[in-house]
Design an enzyme around this catalytic site. Structure first.
Site, mmCIF file in Angstrom:
data_model
loop_
_atom_site.group_PDB
_atom_site.id
_atom_site.type_symbol
_atom_site.label_atom_id
_atom_site.label_comp_id
_atom_site.label_asym_id
_atom_site.label_seq_id
_atom_site.Cartn_x
_atom_site.Cartn_y
_atom_site.Cartn_z
ATOM 1 N N ARG A 65 0.856 -1.188 0.000
ATOM 2 C CA ARG A 65 0.000 0.000 0.000
ATOM 3 C C ARG A 65 0.889 1.234 0.000
ATOM 4 O O ARG A 65 1.838 1.311 0.792
ATOM 5 C CB ARG A 65 -0.859 0.046 1.274
ATOM 6 C CG ARG A 65 -1.880 -1.056 1.393
ATOM 7 C CD ARG A 65 -2.342 -1.160 2.833
ATOM 8 N NE ARG A 65 -1.219 -1.419 3.723
ATOM 9 C CZ ARG A 65 -1.259 -1.307 5.061
ATOM 10 N NH1 ARG A 65 -2.357 -0.939 5.664
ATOM 11 N NH2 ARG A 65 -0.195 -1.578 5.802
ATOM 12 N N HIS A 69 -14.153 1.515 6.631
ATOM 13 C CA HIS A 69 -14.247 2.940 6.943
ATOM 14 C C HIS A 69 -14.946 3.646 5.793
ATOM 15 O O HIS A 69 -14.430 3.661 4.675
ATOM 16 C CB HIS A 69 -12.853 3.536 7.151
ATOM 17 C CG HIS A 69 -12.070 2.820 8.198
ATOM 18 N ND1 HIS A 69 -12.365 2.945 9.539
ATOM 19 C CD2 HIS A 69 -11.056 1.932 8.122
ATOM 20 C CE1 HIS A 69 -11.544 2.171 10.237
ATOM 21 N NE2 HIS A 69 -10.741 1.542 9.396
ATOM 22 N N CYS A 122 -4.772 1.988 -8.086
ATOM 23 C CA CYS A 122 -5.056 0.570 -8.336
ATOM 24 C C CYS A 122 -6.542 0.212 -8.400
ATOM 25 O O CYS A 122 -6.995 -0.313 -9.412
ATOM 26 C CB CYS A 122 -4.367 -0.285 -7.277
ATOM 27 S SG CYS A 122 -2.571 -0.229 -7.430
ATOM 28 N N LYS A 170 -5.201 9.107 -0.542
ATOM 29 C CA LYS A 170 -5.162 8.710 0.859
ATOM 30 C C LYS A 170 -3.959 9.404 1.500
ATOM 31 O O LYS A 170 -3.123 9.971 0.781
ATOM 32 C CB LYS A 170 -5.084 7.196 1.014
ATOM 33 C CG LYS A 170 -3.812 6.571 0.489
ATOM 34 C CD LYS A 170 -3.811 5.103 0.870
ATOM 35 C CE LYS A 170 -2.635 4.395 0.260
ATOM 36 N NZ LYS A 170 -2.641 2.971 0.543
ATOM 37 N N ARG A 179 -3.594 9.808 -8.677
ATOM 38 C CA ARG A 179 -4.300 9.037 -9.695
ATOM 39 C C ARG A 179 -5.704 8.667 -9.204
ATOM 40 O O ARG A 179 -5.857 8.054 -8.150
ATOM 41 C CB ARG A 179 -3.493 7.785 -10.067
ATOM 42 C CG ARG A 179 -2.284 8.126 -10.926
ATOM 43 C CD ARG A 179 -1.440 6.916 -11.258
ATOM 44 N NE ARG A 179 -0.550 6.544 -10.183
ATOM 45 C CZ ARG A 179 0.371 5.580 -10.265
ATOM 46 N NH1 ARG A 179 0.502 4.900 -11.402
ATOM 47 N NH2 ARG A 179 1.152 5.299 -9.250
HETATM 48 N N1 LIG Z 1 1.177 2.011 -6.882
HETATM 49 C C1 LIG Z 1 0.753 1.026 -6.124
HETATM 50 O O1 LIG Z 1 0.382 1.210 -4.957
HETATM 51 C C2 LIG Z 1 0.720 -0.384 -6.663
HETATM 52 C C3 LIG Z 1 0.499 -1.452 -5.782
HETATM 53 C C4 LIG Z 1 0.493 -2.752 -6.281
HETATM 54 C C5 LIG Z 1 0.653 -2.964 -7.645
HETATM 55 N N2 LIG Z 1 0.832 -1.905 -8.498
HETATM 56 C C6 LIG Z 1 1.052 -2.187 -9.919
HETATM 57 O O2 LIG Z 1 2.436 -2.027 -10.197
HETATM 58 C C7 LIG Z 1 2.621 -1.520 -11.521
HETATM 59 C C8 LIG Z 1 3.459 -0.251 -11.465
HETATM 60 O O3 LIG Z 1 2.712 0.735 -10.766
HETATM 61 P P1 LIG Z 1 3.388 2.079 -10.240
HETATM 62 O O4 LIG Z 1 2.346 2.769 -9.418
HETATM 63 O O5 LIG Z 1 4.699 1.767 -9.642
HETATM 64 O O6 LIG Z 1 3.598 2.845 -11.642
HETATM 65 P P2 LIG Z 1 4.438 4.177 -11.929
HETATM 66 O O7 LIG Z 1 3.738 4.847 -13.042
HETATM 67 O O8 LIG Z 1 4.691 4.908 -10.646
HETATM 68 O O9 LIG Z 1 5.866 3.638 -12.421
HETATM 69 C C9 LIG Z 1 6.076 3.008 -13.639
HETATM 70 C C10 LIG Z 1 7.482 3.394 -14.126
HETATM 71 O O10 LIG Z 1 7.835 2.559 -15.235
HETATM 72 C C11 LIG Z 1 8.618 3.332 -16.134
HETATM 73 N N3 LIG Z 1 8.644 2.649 -17.430
HETATM 74 C C12 LIG Z 1 7.650 2.468 -18.315
HETATM 75 N N4 LIG Z 1 8.068 1.770 -19.378
HETATM 76 C C13 LIG Z 1 9.367 1.468 -19.164
HETATM 77 C C14 LIG Z 1 10.359 0.751 -19.896
HETATM 78 N N5 LIG Z 1 10.089 0.170 -21.097
HETATM 79 N N6 LIG Z 1 11.593 0.652 -19.383
HETATM 80 C C15 LIG Z 1 11.892 1.215 -18.200
HETATM 81 N N7 LIG Z 1 10.992 1.900 -17.456
HETATM 82 C C16 LIG Z 1 9.743 2.029 -17.933
HETATM 83 C C17 LIG Z 1 7.965 4.684 -16.110
HETATM 84 O O11 LIG Z 1 8.812 5.700 -16.566
HETATM 85 C C18 LIG Z 1 7.605 4.825 -14.611
HETATM 86 O O12 LIG Z 1 8.656 5.473 -13.903
HETATM 87 C C19 LIG Z 1 1.216 -1.339 -12.092
HETATM 88 O O13 LIG Z 1 0.870 -2.486 -12.820
HETATM 89 C C20 LIG Z 1 0.342 -1.223 -10.858
HETATM 90 O O14 LIG Z 1 -0.978 -1.640 -11.098
HETATM 91 C C21 LIG Z 1 0.877 -0.629 -8.024
#
Ligand SMILES: NC(=O)c1ccc[n+]([C@@H]2O[C@H](COP(=O)([O-])OP(=O)(O)OC[C@H]3O[C@@H](n4cnc5c(N)ncnc54)[C@H](O)[C@@H]3O)[C@@H](O)[C@H]2O)c1
Length: 434
Positions: free
Chosen positions: A154, A254, A263, A324, A331
């Site tokens: 989270r 909550h 997400c 949050k 997002r």
């Molecule tokens: N944010 C969360 O809390 C969370 C929790 C669990 C799962 N996820 C999942 O994890 C994944 C990533 O989410 P996030 O929030 O970290 O995304 P984000 O947008 O913060 O980060 C993604 C990064 O990947 C980079 N990127 C894209 N294409 C690339 C490439 N070809 N080579 C190198 N870098 C590249 C982007 O520049 C960016 O910095 C998603 O599938 C999301 O659903 C997110």
């Protein structure tokens, strides 16, 4: 182990830093050169408590590296984690897998020796099969296994979640990949890390099912809150009353302005797309998505009612913009729909958030951003708490009353007690409490 992480965003950066802290040698890769340069200078591109210290400690220890050179990082790695974004595709709501497949092609070209390619991003069921197909086609000579290892951290509590997870789901039937993944997570626990091995498709679906279930739980209590308001019951007492039943559990009960974030909104819509493609309806989730969408904008009605039926030409203060507390992630934040609805109704919105204002500015071009809660409240006819940051939990109510044009508070997170606020001379509205 030598590990590379492709995509250094919220998930990639936290995963990479924690793996380095376990003792692995980690290279975090991103195609955004400015992000990598900033990280190299010790600047953290996201707001996540504790992350900066961990980055500095592991960089100094020579275990953590940042690079834009994907090929070099991959060639040296035992395991390559794909952590790029999988946002909602514009127009149809399917998970956009463009970044996943682009990264896969680059990874394929660079593989040397047996390498485990791990999808840590949230990807629809069957994506691992496609990743495997792409690599096999581009590099028939490569020795590799494609594994699903969804992330459940989270934001705001990411490091602790990553280091002390309830479970680590690993989707693979390949014995060599299983060995590598066990070794990657071994330092997590002295005893047995909570690894849960399943087949790859089940693993991919576990992530969506978990998020859809949590979104359902939130939506359930939100609707119960509405019923409490209409019947004179108290939703917080109700939540406690049902949550004490172990079969139900007290977490995620909550009520609030509707779920948002990076997400739940995109993942609930994406699993619906999967269900349509497979002719296997998920009616409950369809309803959850529809109810939540209406709710976010509907919160403006609460504010309008608290202001006597109109906000036209009135100044309204919004406290908390991120979806949050303890994150700067905007997002799909509920604040966006609320601010838009208030502006549509003719209000002038002022806002303050401890971390998310830079991210919020491009999304809310007409809002006046302020330096703190009191500056934000200045001259306003209602103050709306949208995100329950600690900084808003003990506001100086007398000071607020002095600076506001009218003492009206709409508390969408039930931070305050209604009797207390009324005693202090506020007109007060909250969620699911008479
Ligand atoms: N944010 C969360 O809390 C969370 C929790 C669990 C799962 N996820 C999942 O994890 C994944 C990533 O989410 P996030 O929030 O970290 O995304 P984000 O947008 O913060 O980060 C993604 C990064 O990947 C980079 N990127 C894209 N294409 C690339 C490439 N070809 N080579 C190198 N870098 C590249 C982007 O520049 C960016 O910095 C998603 O599938 C999301 O659903 C997110």
């Amino acid at each position: 182990m030598k590990i590379s992480i492709i995509g250094s965003g919220y998930v990639g950066l936290v995963s990479g830093v924690c793996f380095a802290d376990f003792g692995h040698i980690v290279t975090c890769v991103d195609k955004d050169a400015s992000k990598i340069e900033a990280l190299g200078r010790g600047e953290i591109p996201i707001y996540e408590p504790g992350l900066k210290d961990l980055v500095l400690r592991n960089t100094q220890a020579g275990r953590l590296f940042f690079s834009t050179d994907l090929a070099k990082a991959v060639a040296e790695s035992d395991a390559v984690f794909i952590a790029v974004g999988t946002p909602s595709r514009r127009g149809d709501g399917y998970a956009d897998l463009t970044y996943i497949y682009a990264a896969t092609q680059e990874i394929a070209a660079a593989l040397t020796g047996f390498t485990v390619v791990v999808a840590k991003s949230t990807v629809p069921v069957g994506t691992g099969d496609e990743v495997e197909r792409i690599i096999a086609k581009l590099r028939p000579d490569a020795e590799f296994a494609v594994v699903s290892n969804p992330e459940f951290l989270r934001e705001g509590a990411a490091i602790d979640d990553f280091k002390r997870p309830d479970r680590i789901v690993v989707g693979t039937l390949d014995p060599r990949a299983r060995e590598v993944m066990s070794e990657v997570y071994r330092p997590l626990n002295l005893n047995q890390p909570p690894l849960y091995f399943v087949d790859r498709r089940t693993s991919e679906l576990i992530k969506y099912a978990a998020n859809a279930f949590l979104a359902t739980k939130i939506t359930f209590i939100n609707e119960m809150a509405d019923l409490c308001e209409k019947t004179g019951a108290n939703v917080q007492d109700l939540a406690r009353g049902i949550g004490m039943d172990n079969r139900i559990g007290s977490k995620f009960l909550h009520p609030g302005p509707g779920f948002g974030g990076s997400c739940f909104p995109k993942d609930t819509v994406a699993i619906l797309k999967t269900s349509h493609d497979y002719d296997s309806p998920l009616r409950i989730i369809e309803t959850v998505v529809a109810v939540n969408e209406q709710r976010k904008r509907g919160m403006a009605k609460k504010v309008i009612a608290a202001c006597g039926g109109s906000v036209r030409d009135k100044s309204i203060a919004v406290l908390g913009l991120s979806f949050k507390p303890n994150t700067d992630d905007m997002r799909d934040a509920p604040s966006i729909a609320l601010v838009t609805a208030l502006e549509d109704a003719g209000a002038k919105v002022r806002a303050y958030d401890p971390a998310a204002m830079e991210q919020a500015k491009p999304l809310m071009p007409n809002v006046t951003f302020c330096d703190d809660a009191y500056a934000c409240a200045q001259g306003t006819e209602a103050l709306v708490i949208v995100t329950e940051w600690d900084a808003f939990r003990a506001l100086d109510l007398d000071r607020l009353k002095q600076v506001m044009a009218a003492p009206v508070m709409v508390d969408l997170r039930n931070v305050y007690r209604p009797e207390e606020l009324r005693r202090r001379g506020f007109k007060y509205a909250s969620i699911g409490r008479a």
